[in-house]
Enzyme design. Structure first.
Site, short mmCIF file in Angstrom:
data_model
loop_
_atom_site.label_atom_id
_atom_site.label_comp_id
_atom_site.label_asym_id
_atom_site.label_seq_id
_atom_site.Cartn_x
_atom_site.Cartn_y
_atom_site.Cartn_z
CE LYS A 106 40.52 64.26 32.69
NZ LYS A 106 40.59 63.25 32.62
NE ARG A 107 49.40 66.18 31.42
CZ ARG A 107 49.47 65.79 31.98
NH1 ARG A 107 48.64 65.91 33.15
NH2 ARG A 107 50.00 63.99 32.28
CB ALA B 41 46.45 69.01 25.71
CG LEU C 251 38.34 69.62 21.23
CD1 LEU C 251 37.53 70.62 21.96
CD2 LEU C 251 38.08 68.98 19.70
CG LEU D 52 40.67 65.45 22.28
CD1 LEU D 52 42.02 64.54 22.11
CD2 LEU D 52 39.86 65.70 20.53
N GLY E 191 44.44 72.78 19.02
CA GLY E 191 43.54 74.27 19.57
C GLY E 191 44.09 74.58 20.58
CD GLU F 40 42.28 76.30 15.64
OE1 GLU F 40 41.62 75.53 16.90
OE2 GLU F 40 42.25 76.74 15.09
CD GLU G 184 44.05 70.66 14.81
OE1 GLU G 184 44.84 70.26 15.07
OE2 GLU G 184 43.57 71.50 16.00
NE ARG H 115 44.22 63.55 18.80
CZ ARG H 115 45.66 62.75 19.12
NH1 ARG H 115 45.35 61.67 18.95
NH2 ARG H 115 46.06 62.96 19.79
N GLY I 125 38.94 74.27 14.43
CA GLY I 125 37.92 75.33 14.70
C GLY I 125 38.32 76.34 15.89
C1 1HE Z 1 43.21 65.04 27.20
C2 1HE Z 1 43.94 65.70 26.39
C3 1HE Z 1 42.63 66.30 25.29
C4 1HE Z 1 45.65 64.98 27.54
N1 1HE Z 1 41.14 66.06 25.77
N2 1HE Z 1 41.94 65.14 27.48
N3 1HE Z 1 44.13 67.62 20.90
C5 1HE Z 1 45.22 65.84 20.89
O1 1HE Z 1 45.06 65.89 19.93
C6 1HE Z 1 47.01 66.13 21.97
C7 1HE Z 1 46.38 64.76 22.66
N4 1HE Z 1 47.05 64.53 23.84
C8 1HE Z 1 48.35 64.65 24.08
O2 1HE Z 1 48.36 63.68 22.86
C9 1HE Z 1 49.10 64.14 25.26
O3 1HE Z 1 47.94 64.22 26.18
C10 1HE Z 1 50.14 65.06 25.61
C11 1HE Z 1 51.08 65.59 24.70
C12 1HE Z 1 49.28 67.14 26.02
C13 1HE Z 1 50.68 65.03 27.06
O4 1HE Z 1 50.76 63.82 27.39
P1 1HE Z 1 51.29 63.44 28.95
O5 1HE Z 1 51.80 62.20 28.70
O6 1HE Z 1 52.16 64.48 29.27
O7 1HE Z 1 49.86 63.29 29.50
P2 1HE Z 1 49.05 62.56 29.46
O8 1HE Z 1 48.83 61.06 29.64
O9 1HE Z 1 49.36 62.00 27.35
O10 1HE Z 1 47.22 62.36 29.85
C14 1HE Z 1 47.73 63.26 30.95
C15 1HE Z 1 45.41 63.23 31.05
O11 1HE Z 1 45.30 64.78 29.85
C16 1HE Z 1 45.23 62.09 30.56
O12 1HE Z 1 43.74 62.22 31.91
P3 1HE Z 1 43.86 61.20 31.80
O13 1HE Z 1 42.38 60.98 32.73
O14 1HE Z 1 43.65 59.38 31.98
O15 1HE Z 1 44.63 60.60 33.35
C17 1HE Z 1 44.78 62.50 28.67
O16 1HE Z 1 43.78 61.73 28.51
C18 1HE Z 1 44.04 63.93 29.25
N5 1HE Z 1 44.35 64.67 28.65
N6 1HE Z 1 45.10 65.41 26.10
C19 1HE Z 1 41.05 66.22 26.68
N7 1HE Z 1 42.98 66.69 24.13
C20 1HE Z 1 39.00 74.19 17.59
S1 1HE Z 1 38.87 72.63 17.64
C21 1HE Z 1 41.08 72.09 18.20
C22 1HE Z 1 40.72 70.94 17.63
C23 1HE Z 1 42.26 70.25 18.22
O17 1HE Z 1 42.52 71.35 19.43
S2 1HE Z 1 42.58 68.14 18.24
C24 1HE Z 1 43.82 68.07 18.92
C25 1HE Z 1 43.42 67.69 20.42
#
Ligand code: 1HE
Length: 260
Positions: A27-28, A64, A66, A68, A111, A114, A134, A137, A142
């Protein structure tokens, strides 16, 4: 050595340096509630011999952000408490017992950034990229990003990252202050351990002052900051470790400051 469940972390001790790895690569290394709780426990329960920590992530990315998939299930009140739980965990990193070196690669986003900025030193491999998605999204930081990230890169850059989704690469991150070091891919841990070993060899009270006093002094007004600096300086220099290290230098037994 570290009590309690930590199945989402990999923890190893290397003499005085403890290596804590986020171990949710499928889940990265997205931060769900159990992973945040395990991070807090790991930093609260460092072994007595620990003098520095290296924090890294398994797999292709550091973190990656929070998880989500947890987001939609929370009420407003629960979301406040969730953010406060992140704050508590990351405070244990920034204001814990020992300095922390974060070794970054791949995604350091939301996060994940962060988390990285709660550490004291950041080493970025070339593959690193930094983002704050953020805005896209529909959420807000946070995990302590608002007070910590602008201190490194300024409010304008952080606002740009959140408003436009701008992503910085490793070299740009070094230039603007997101990391202190950039190294080739695959060399981050070696550099991180080299730095952590140097940190571990410092006098513990100096490291304590750097971790606990420096950021608080920087938050104070000028006059109060100067006064607290004088107090911290006097406390540190009165410690036997300072006296013996200074004596060793005067006797020609300690390393000189060398030109890089
Ligand atoms: C996840 C998450 C996640 C990956 N929550 N499951 N964060 C983001 O908006 C970043 C979202 N993630 C991405 O942009 C990409 O996943 C990455 C650039 C980090 C990596 O890409 P990649 O091609 O290597 O991996 P992938 O195919 O996108 O993801 C692999 C799996 O990880 C996949 O799940 P699967 O069950 O389909 O294999 C994805 O759904 C899962 N995955 N990132 C849940 N973030 C306290 S407030 C903080 C606020 C924030 O952090 S907002 C930013 C959130």
């Amino acid at each position: 050595m570290v009590r309690g469940s930590h199945d989402l972390l990999q923890i190893d001790s290397h003499d005085a340096v403890v290596h804590i790895r986020l171990a949710r690569p499928a889940k990265r290394n997205a931060l769900n509630d159990p992973l945040v709780a395990q991070l807090q426990a790991a930093f609260e329960q460092l072994p007595a011999a620990a003098r520095a920590v290296v924090l890294s992530g398994e797999g292709e990315h550091f973190c990656a952000g929070l998880d989500l998939s947890e987001l939609s299930e929370r009420s407003v009140a629960e979301a406040v408490l969730h953010s406060r739980a992140w704050h508590a965990a990351f405070e244990r990193i920034q204001f814990g017992r020992v300095p922390v070196v974060a070794v970054l690669h791949g995604a350091v986003v939301g996060g994940g950034l962060e988390l990285a900025v709660a550490a004291h030193v950041r080493v970025a491999e070339k593959s690193t990229f930094y983002g704050l998605p953020e805005g896209q999204r529909g959420i807000f930081v946070g995990g302590g990003g608002s007070p910590r990230i602008p201190r490194l890169i300024g409010i304008a850059r952080m606002a740009d990252m959140m408003l436009t989704g701008r992503v910085y690469d490793a070299d740009e991150g070094l230039a603007i202050g997101l990391s202190q070091y950039v190294v080739p891919d695959g060399q981050g841990l070696a550099k991180g351990f080299e730095l952590a070993s140097k940190i571990a060899a410092n006098a513990p009270l100096s490291n304590f002052a750097i971790v606990h006093a420096l950021p608080r002094i920087a938050d104070m007004g000028h006059s109060e900051g100067l006064f607290v600096e004088s107090l911290m300086s006097a406390i540190a220099s009165g410690d036997p470790a300072a006296k013996s290290r200074i004596q060793a230098f005067l006797e020609g037994k300690a390393a000189k400051v060398a030109k890089p």
